[in-house]
Design an enzyme around this catalytic site. Structure first.
Site, PDB file in Angstrom:
ATOM      1  N   GLU A   1     -20.163  -5.897   8.722  1.00 40.09           N
ATOM      2  CA  GLU A   1     -21.203  -5.130   9.420  1.00 40.09           C
ATOM      3  C   GLU A   1     -22.277  -6.042  10.007  1.00 40.09           C
ATOM      4  O   GLU A   1     -22.767  -5.804  11.112  1.00 40.09           O
ATOM      5  CB  GLU A   1     -21.841  -4.115   8.460  1.00 40.09           C
TER       6      GLU A   1
ATOM      7  N   LYS B   1       0.861  -1.185   0.000  1.00 38.66           N
ATOM      8  CA  LYS B   1       0.000   0.000   0.000  1.00 38.66           C
ATOM      9  C   LYS B   1       0.899   1.238   0.000  1.00 38.66           C
ATOM     10  O   LYS B   1       1.824   1.325   0.805  1.00 38.66           O
ATOM     11  CB  LYS B   1      -0.904  -0.041   1.244  1.00 38.66           C
TER      12      LYS B   1
ATOM     13  N   ARG C   1     -26.007  -2.700   5.312  1.00 42.55           N
ATOM     14  CA  ARG C   1     -25.601  -4.105   5.196  1.00 42.55           C
ATOM     15  C   ARG C   1     -26.186  -4.974   6.307  1.00 42.55           C
ATOM     16  O   ARG C   1     -26.303  -6.178   6.153  1.00 42.55           O
ATOM     17  CB  ARG C   1     -24.070  -4.195   5.293  1.00 42.55           C
TER      18      ARG C   1
HETATM   19  C1  LIG Z   1     -19.238  -2.529   3.372  1.00 43.52           C
HETATM   20  C2  LIG Z   1     -18.096  -1.577   3.565  1.00 43.52           C
HETATM   21  N1  LIG Z   1     -17.610  -1.358   4.799  1.00 43.52           N
HETATM   22  C3  LIG Z   1     -16.583  -0.508   4.990  1.00 43.52           C
HETATM   23  C4  LIG Z   1     -16.015   0.147   3.941  1.00 43.52           C
HETATM   24  C5  LIG Z   1     -14.922   1.172   4.160  1.00 43.52           C
HETATM   25  N2  LIG Z   1     -13.668   0.778   3.525  1.00 43.52           N
HETATM   26  C6  LIG Z   1     -13.250   1.292   2.356  1.00 43.52           C
HETATM   27  S1  LIG Z   1     -11.801   0.688   1.850  1.00 43.52           S
HETATM   28  C7  LIG Z   1     -11.675  -0.292   3.213  1.00 43.52           C
HETATM   29  C8  LIG Z   1     -10.472  -1.158   3.392  1.00 43.52           C
HETATM   30  C9  LIG Z   1     -10.358  -2.108   2.289  1.00 43.52           C
HETATM   31  O1  LIG Z   1      -9.207  -2.858   2.477  1.00 43.52           O
HETATM   32  P1  LIG Z   1      -8.635  -3.710   1.273  1.00 43.52           P
HETATM   33  O2  LIG Z   1      -9.735  -4.411   0.582  1.00 43.52           O
HETATM   34  O3  LIG Z   1      -7.531  -4.549   1.801  1.00 43.52           O
HETATM   35  O4  LIG Z   1      -8.066  -2.629   0.262  1.00 43.52           O
HETATM   36  P2  LIG Z   1      -6.833  -1.623   0.489  1.00 43.52           P
HETATM   37  O5  LIG Z   1      -7.437  -0.320   0.978  1.00 43.52           O
HETATM   38  O6  LIG Z   1      -5.902  -2.235   1.459  1.00 43.52           O
HETATM   39  O7  LIG Z   1      -6.233  -1.432  -0.853  1.00 43.52           O
HETATM   40  C10 LIG Z   1     -12.768  -0.120   4.052  1.00 43.52           C
HETATM   41  C11 LIG Z   1     -12.972  -0.788   5.342  1.00 43.52           C
HETATM   42  C12 LIG Z   1     -16.553  -0.105   2.669  1.00 43.52           C
HETATM   43  N3  LIG Z   1     -16.070   0.508   1.571  1.00 43.52           N
HETATM   44  N4  LIG Z   1     -17.563  -0.962   2.506  1.00 43.52           N
END
Ligand SMILES: Cc1ncc(C[n+]2csc(CCOP(=O)(O)OP(=O)(O)O)c2C)c(N)n1
Length: 635
Positions: A368, A282, A396
């Protein structure tokens, strides 16, 4: 004349241009793309770390697959800036997340390359599987690829899709983009498992032999596969993903085009569900983001040479911070309090709570549904759970709220952040529906604080109830009414009159209708402004459920017309609750319901967006004058 730093990138206006490049040029293209992402996000704000991590993967995917005929489905979609840049939107990156500009997430209406609209996580495998099955049914030769992060992979929905894909026998490729991060460090057993896979060095060595065999001649493919399977059998037990019926390949370095390209080319020839584990970093390529991917997950504008700097003037306290402070103060007073977040520690203001009360802090991952039922279980045992969740993500867990919490009348507090319009993230993140979807659930109560002080007070009120209560508050700062240090609550289910109309002072009989504005939440303040111009009464209703019916009927009896104001969907919202109560009491008054219309509101500056919906003071005044045929204001 010096050459543009984006000389090669500027020649790519479509992935077809990219596919015409000799392979040897791709590294240079990736370097230019990374620099472009950094430069453009530093000027607009937006997601950074995740996009720096997907540069090579994006180049490789569009190079190997025939997009948009082949479908590329990104999970969450916050990592799609390189994809947007390579698919004809390079120049429009300057408008990212602004009113009228391009979205920060994939959007089907924006580009044929955005195969699926997203922003809520963990939908990619389901959607790509649907596309793969559709292709099969239609006899279409099409590759369908889902790219999902290790954070998004923690959600149940991703596993529901894996479970289905393994038996659907569709030609689906799932790419796990594993950067060992969610927004904050990832949690849970899956993460530990992925770390274990990554440390399987012997297996990786065996695997790379498999790849060399695999590369040159397709007929050797089967042989190589068998060798690979044997190698796996010899070294490690089948992976979890193989148990789901996938062919697991990896882990490979997601920043190394020399491994990405041949691997994807090989996989393209394989039938059935494939699972490629790609390891990325990242923030890759920008030292500051690599060192602090959390801070650079979604920064505002900044100077890339300097990095993020604290603002010169301390910004006003946000509602999120008010909640975070309240949570710590209440936890210090009551040891039964437990705090739960579905992967939103920073966004929900729980960093300090985690530090001070680690044993009572639960980050459950992007889950969630589980978060809410987990809270229900804790409440059954006498603990006092506070679920901190964005309004949009609570969608959700609707059934869990009804079936697991409300039906059993369990004392769970829902701290609903980002209620109302959220600005740059747009319609996927708008907290527009919670009033409508919560107020129809028996046993639930829903408070709508008007400012920071009330937010803290109503959280305390919610916490003191022996039943489920949600408190909704918007993104960002309020008007600046400082919270009081005490943990005293306000009366449950009670509103207050904030302004009484002065009425007619002259001799002639009064002809203008007597108007009362009933405000739910932070729109109280523009309503008060509008009321000055209209000489209207203003009621701070505070609770969408239970409605303060006593106050409502009293005000309705002494006024000719009512106006309801809320930052939420009009359909089924607090204004509807008012009309229902008036009807039930047989006290009929014209009611003008102001709030969010029955359509999705695009991304953009939140102040402008509210004004466009007529929810600023001037807009409210305009609507009231138009509806009740009052003369226009004389300024
Ligand atoms: C249902 C839902 N809950 C929470 C989020 C908030 N959110 C956006 S990106 C993220 C982290 C995602 O992590 P990852 O899939 O590993 O991608 P990275 O950011 O590490 O590239 C979260 C929790 C979301 N987009 N959707």
């Amino acid at each position: 004349m010096s050459q543009s730093p984006y000389a090669l990138l500027q020649t790519i206006n479509d992935p077809a241009d990219l596919r015409r490049l000799p392979r040897a040029e791709l590294k240079r293209l990736a370097a230019e793309l990374r620099a472009f992402v950094l430069d453009s996000v530093s000027k607009t704000g937006g997601h950074l770390s995740s996009n720096l991590g997907t540069v090579e993967l994006t180049v490789a995917l569009h190079y190997v697959f025939n997009t948009p005929h082949d479908r590329l489905v990104w999970d969450v979609g916050h990592q799609t800036y390189p994809h947007k840049i390579l698919t004809g939107r390079r120049e429009r990156m300057a408008t990212l997340r602004q009113l009228g500009g391009i979205s920060g997430f994939p959007l089907r209406s924006e580009s044929p390359y955005d195969a699926f609209g997203t922003a809520h996580s963990s939908t990619s495998i389901s959607a790509a599987l649907g596309m793969a099955v559709a292709a099969k049914l239609e006899g279409e030769q099409r590759h369908c690829v889902a790219v999902i992060g290790d954070g998004a992979m923690t959600a149940g929905m991703a596993f529901e899709a894996l479970n289905n894909a393994g038996v659907a026998e569709a030609d689906l490729l799932v790419i796990l983009n594993d950067n060992d991060m969610s927004i904050s460090p990832p949690v849970g057993a899956l993460n530990r498992y992925l770390a274990q896979l990554m440390s399987g060095h012997i297996y990786s060595a065996a695997k790379s032999v498999g790849k060399t065999v695999l590369r040159p001649v397709p007929p050797l493919l089967e042989l190589a596969k068998r060798f690979e399977q044997q190698a796996k059998g010899m070294v490690v037990p089948a992976t979890l993903f193989e148990k789901f019926g996938f062919n697991y390949i990896g882990p490979i370095d997601g920043h190394d085009l020399d491994s990405l390209l041949p691997t994807l080319e090989n996989i393209k020839e394989l039938k059935g569900p494939q699972f490629l584990h790609v390891v990325t970093k990242k923030g890759q390529g920008y030292k500051l983001a690599e060192a602090d991917p959390v801070a650079y997950h979604g920064p505002g504008k900044f100077d890339p040479a300097v990095g993020l700097v604290p603002p010169a003037v301390a910004p006003r306290q946000t509602f999120t911070q008010v909640f975070g402070q309240w949570l710590c103060d209440m936890a210090a007073q009551d040891e039964r309090l437990v705090g739960i977040t579905p992967a939103m520690r920073e966004g929900s203001g729980m960093v300090e709570f985690e530090q001070r009360f680690p044993a009572r802090y639960f980050d459950v991952g992007i889950a969630e549904q589980h978060a809410v039922t987990f809270a229900a279980g804790l409440a059954c045992e006498g603990l006092k759970p506070v679920v901190a969740i964005y309004s949009t993500f609570l969608q959700r867990a609707y059934d869990q709220m009804i079936h697991d919490v409300a039906l059993q009348n369990l004392p769970v507090v829902f701290a609903l952040d980002r209620a109302g319009l959220v600005g740059a993230d747009g319609p996927t993140h708008a907290g527009a529906y919670d009033i409508a979807f919560i107020r129809c659930i028996p046993n639930m109560a829903l408070a709508c604080p008007a400012d920071e002080r009330e937010c803290r007070q109503l959280l305390s009120t919610a916490y003191a109830q022996n039943r489920p209560v949600a408190v909704r508050y918007p993104r960002g700062a309020g008007v600046g009414v400082a919270p009081l240090p005490e943990l005293e609550g306000l009366p449950f289910g009670k509103g207050e009159i904030r302004r009484l109309r002065r009425g007619h002072a002259g001799e002639a009989p009064e002809t203008a209708p007597r108007i009362a504005i009933l405000a739910f939440g932070t729109l109280l303040y523009p309503a008060l402004q509008a009321a000055e111009a209209l000489d209207a009464t203003v009621v701070n209703m505070r609770w969408a459920k239970p409605l303060d019916e006593e106050l409502l009927l009293e005000v309705a009896a002494s006024h000719d017309a009512l106006v309801t104001v809320e930052e939420g969907a009009i359909t089924g919202g607090a204004g509807s609750a008012v009309t229902e109560a008036l009807n039930a009491a047989g006290l009929l008054r014209p009611v003008l319901q102001l709030g969010l219309p029955d359509r999705f509101i695009e991304h953009g500056d939140p102040v402008k967006l509210l004004a466009l919906q007529g929810l600023d003071a001037a807009g409210m005044e305009r609507s009231v004058r138009a509806r009740f045929e009052l003369p226009a204001a004389t300024v």
